[in-house]
Design an enzyme around this catalytic site. Structure first.
Site, PDB file in Angstrom:
ATOM      1  N   ASP A 197       0.835  -1.201   0.000  1.00 21.25           N
ATOM      2  CA  ASP A 197       0.000   0.000   0.000  1.00 21.25           C
ATOM      3  C   ASP A 197       0.877   1.261   0.000  1.00 21.25           C
ATOM      4  O   ASP A 197       2.076   1.213   0.326  1.00 21.25           O
ATOM      5  CB  ASP A 197      -0.876  -0.042   1.269  1.00 21.25           C
ATOM      6  CG  ASP A 197      -2.164   0.737   1.139  1.00 21.25           C
ATOM      7  OD1 ASP A 197      -2.299   1.515   0.184  1.00 21.25           O
ATOM      8  OD2 ASP A 197      -3.039   0.572   2.020  1.00 21.25           O
TER       9      ASP A 197
ATOM     10  N   ASP B   6     -10.911   2.079  -3.211  1.00 31.34           N
ATOM     11  CA  ASP B   6     -11.478   1.794  -1.893  1.00 31.34           C
ATOM     12  C   ASP B   6     -12.996   1.843  -1.946  1.00 31.34           C
ATOM     13  O   ASP B   6     -13.660   1.508  -0.957  1.00 31.34           O
ATOM     14  CB  ASP B   6     -10.962   2.803  -0.855  1.00 31.34           C
ATOM     15  CG  ASP B   6      -9.603   2.390  -0.316  1.00 31.34           C
ATOM     16  OD1 ASP B   6      -9.192   1.238  -0.571  1.00 31.34           O
ATOM     17  OD2 ASP B   6      -8.946   3.215   0.346  1.00 31.34           O
TER      18      ASP B   6
HETATM   19  C1  DGJ Z   1      -5.823   1.913   1.921  1.00 32.46           C
HETATM   20  C2  DGJ Z   1      -6.231   0.712   1.130  1.00 32.46           C
HETATM   21  O1  DGJ Z   1      -6.742   1.107  -0.110  1.00 32.46           O
HETATM   22  C3  DGJ Z   1      -7.229  -0.112   1.919  1.00 32.46           C
HETATM   23  O2  DGJ Z   1      -7.653  -1.200   1.155  1.00 32.46           O
HETATM   24  C4  DGJ Z   1      -6.603  -0.547   3.205  1.00 32.46           C
HETATM   25  O3  DGJ Z   1      -5.555  -1.441   2.946  1.00 32.46           O
HETATM   26  C5  DGJ Z   1      -6.130   0.654   3.982  1.00 32.46           C
HETATM   27  N1  DGJ Z   1      -5.270   1.503   3.184  1.00 32.46           N
HETATM   28  C6  DGJ Z   1      -5.384   0.234   5.228  1.00 32.46           C
HETATM   29  O4  DGJ Z   1      -4.840   1.290   5.872  1.00 32.46           O
END
Ligand code: DGJ
Length: 739
Positions: A488, A558
């Site tokens: 991430d 997300d």
């Molecule tokens: C952002 C990501 O897009 C989410 O899926 C998740 O992993 C969060 N970060 C966790 O902090």
């Protein structure tokens, strides 16, 4: 960076230099790209479009030569000529006042670059771009053209590669300093093409967090029109993609010229319509904040641009990109192999979990055919919310009692694989790491660096930081049988400064960061070759071909709401194959928009990607849970088709406001699936005919037990009875009948 040996011309060459016409001609399956040298100095663009049979093409430069005589009368009048020529790699400061591809300063700060044609070579193969991801494979030829500015002692090698059987042209530029003083590269773009005079429109993808990549289309007016990122990542806001299309081009008709950048940092792409109506289209690293010091004898490689022309609309552009990325960008070991159906605990638990919760989710998920458990953010340091611990990559044993290995073994004992989340490029000010190394964060001396999501970016221009990051991730992977990593990256760059780099190298920080991410991911895959890597950046803020080179799937957004996903996945699939688009079924009301959609609809829409779940399976309604096994089975059945088939967009609710429809046809045209989604129900409306695409025109196909002629399905259409209610989806399987 050196090109392999020169070789003799062959009969099936895709690239030629015609001695008589003095032109370079690059042919793909259906397109030709032509350049020439004018006045024995300037490399100019002649043609890009539908494939041309012959090479009698130099006459196309006659109109550009009109001003040439002026030059010979009064050589000082260069700008009347340079400001109009269709330059292949335009420079700045010498009389071409349009946007340039390269800007260079000498150490004493003087600008001005003029590149003259020097030499060329055509090679079998494709040289790598050092430190950068790029397309690869066999049956490829490359044209290298060298241009020189002998005052600056600067050489530019333009590279054009084509793979047999694909219509894309890969472009890049390698800059060398062959003098004895440093040069400062303030701008180095990778590709430029002059598109002539027709009326055009341009398509770009704009967005925001949870609203990634919405299609935007505008008329090309006079002047400069651009998209860019200066956030250090390719970004939610703009995308390293631009298509310039003839006015009114559709999915099936019209000219399309598109560029997509194999790079994950700052980019710019522009179309500039000049005073004479010609249109310059280019892409490369964003010059904003960029300055690369090129020492004597050094080289700089500009990342690869993939350039595609289609004479029949967006569908053909899409299939060229999809085929290219599947065949020549994504790691072979993953591209067509089955991806495990995963369950990720993020939306199910956020930070509130322990080893028992993770195991319970895995246990329940395994009963329904789910194949991998991914433990998301919150397993390390003291991370119980997003305010701490990035950089402290040691397991929180208060949360995961018994440690990571025990948990992984337990999950494995259910017959499930185990995956884990990292955010390696970051540091929380509240962390052990920051206490020890505050200077490891990107910051400007004397300024308090601004936080985003309570975190700072690690300074990956420092070797020791790169090594720390590598060991942090690798040592966790060495501890247990971890087969998947979600990598991430949750903030853009601000306060850009490094306490290590010299003053005249501070403009290198963001490019160095991107190179370091590539190095880290490359090393990780060497040590753990079986690893399935999924990149992610606050959802889809770093969804680009550069990342695809390392990770065969990328978390798309997300926003897991099925209806929002229709739009996000439509535009993402404009150039990226469905097999790379991370798509999960989540719980309702949806956590981002509060919408309630049927579980069936959520399942069907997530199947146009790398299918998975993002919920607490122990808590969802029983009737939803009971659907999981058959969803997983359906996905597994169609997975090879979804991964390798041709994707067609039939209808977009972004345009019609009511329904969405897309289709995936196998390469041998023996089967297809198509998905119809009624987004909003309409009163008093009849059934709809959807015209299928890409079938074998002569054949018959069976849908739901009824046999149809392919030409009837594609021209007359298939009748869909409107379902009752909003957010209803149906997936249809089409099978060719053997007669
Ligand atoms: C952002 C990501 O897009 C989410 O899926 C998740 O992993 C969060 N970060 C966790 O902090």
């Amino acid at each position: 960076l050196r090109c392999p040996e020169k070789r003799a011309r062959m009969e099936n060459d895709m690239i030629i230099f015609d001695e008589k016409e003095k032109i370079f001609k690059i042919d793909t399956e259906n397109t030709s790209y032509v350049m020439g040298v004018i006045d024995e100095k300037y490399l100019v663009h002649i043609y890009y479009g539908k494939k041309l049979t012959g090479t009698h093409l130099a006459y196309l430069l006659d109109m550009d030569k009109e001003e040439l005589s002026e030059i010979h009368i009064n050589y000082g009048e260069k700008s009347s000529f340079l400001d109009r020529l269709p330059m292949e790699y335009p420079t700045s400061g010498m009389g071409d006042f349009r946007q340039s591809c390269i800007e260079v300063a000498e150490d004493i700060g003087k600008y001005g670059v003029e590149l003259y044609y020097e030499s060329y070579e055509i090679i079998d193969g494709k040289p790598e771009l050092e430190g950068l991801p790029s397309t690869f494979g066999d049956d490829v030829q490359t044209l290298c053209i060298n241009l020189k500015d002998d005052i600056l002692k600067l050489e530019v090698e333009l590279r054009y590669s084509v793979f047999a059987g694909n219509d894309a042209v890969m472009r890049s530029a390698v800059i060398s300093n062959y003098g004895d003083k440093p040069l400062y590269l303030d701008k180095v773009l990778s590709a430029c093409v002059e598109l002539g005079y027709g009326q055009n429109e341009y398509i770009t993808l704009h967005g925001s967090w949870a609203r990634e990549r919405r299609i935007d289309r505008q008329r090309v007016g006079f002047g400069y029109h651009s998209v860019e990122s200066s956030r250090g990542i390719s970004s939610h806001q703009e995308h390293p993609f631009m298509a310039v299309v003839s006015e009114g081009a559709t999915q099936e008709t019209g000219d399309v010229y598109a560029m997509n950048f194999v790079y994950s940092g700052n980019f710019v792409s522009f179309i500039e319509k000049s005073q004479f109506g010609s249109q310059r289209f280019a892409m490369g690293i964003n010059p904003r904040g960029f300055c690369w010091k090129l020492g004597a004898g050094e080289k700089f490689a500009a990342p690869e641009v993939v350039m595609v022309y289609s004479d029949s609309g967006l569908d053909k552009m899409t299939s060229t990109f999809h085929d290219l990325y599947r065949e020549h960008l994504i790691r072979k070991s993953w591209v067509y192999s089955k991806r495990p159906v995963l369950i990720n605990n993020w939306e199910g638990t956020y930070f509130d979990f322990d080893e028992k919760k993770i195991f319970d989710i895995a246990k329940e998920a395994s009963k329904h055919g789910i194949e991998m458990l991914v433990m998301d953010d919150g397993w390390f340091g003291k991370r119980n919310d997003d305010r701490t611990s990035l950089g402290d990559w040691f397991v929180n044993e208060e949360k995961l009692k018994g440690g990571l290995k025990k948990l992984v073994d337990n999950v494995n004992s259910l017959g499930m694989k185990f995956g884990i989340w990292f955010e390696p490029e970051m540091i929380s000010p509240e962390s052990e790491l920051y206490k020890k190394h505050p200077d490891w964060a990107v910051h400007i001396e004397g300024r308090e660096p601004g936080q985003v999501r309570n975190q700072l970016v690690l300074d990956l221009s420092r070797r020791e930081v790169i090594e720390y990051v590598y060991e942090s991730v690798a040592s966790i992977l060495r501890q247990a049988n971890i087969e998947y990593v979600k990598w991430d990256m949750n903030r853009p760059f601000t306060d850009i400064g490094s306490s290590e780099l010299d003053a005249d190298r501070q403009g290198e920080i963001m490019h160095r960061h991107t190179l370091a991410v590539y190095e880290l991911q490359g090393r990780l895959l060497k040590e753990f070759p079986y690893l399935l890597l999924e990149n992610c950046s606050s959802g889809g803020a770093r969804f680009d071909p550069g990342m695809l080179y390392f990770s065969p799937q990328i978390w798309c957004s997300d926003d897991t709401d099925a209806i929002e996903r229709l739009a996000i996945q439509e535009s993402t699939a404009l150039m990226y194959p469905l097999s790379v688009i991370g798509a999960h079924v989540s719980d309702c009301p949806n956590h981002t928009v509060g919408r309630v959609t049927p579980f069936k609809t959520r399942g069907i829409i997530a199947m146009a990607g790398t299918f998975g779940y993002e919920l607490d399976v122990t808590k969802i309604p029983e009737e939803d849970r009971d659907m999981i096994a058959s969803q997983v089975e359906t996905y597994k059945k169609y997975c090879p088709l979804i991964q390798s088939g041709d994707y067609y967009r039939i209808a977009s609710y972004q345009n019609n406001h009511y329904f969405d429809c897309y289709e995936i046809v196998s390469k041998d045209k023996k089967e297809a699936i198509f998905v119809f989604v009624q987004v909003i129900a309409q009163p008093n409306m009849h059934s709809i005919r959807v015209k299928l695409k890409g079938l074998d025109n002569e054949a018959k196909y069976k849908i739901n037990g009824t046999v149809y002629d392919a030409d009837a399905l594609m021209n007359g259409g298939f009748i869909i009875k409107r379902p009752w209610g909003d957010f209803q989806a149906e997936l249809f399987h089409i099978e060719k009948i053997n007669d």
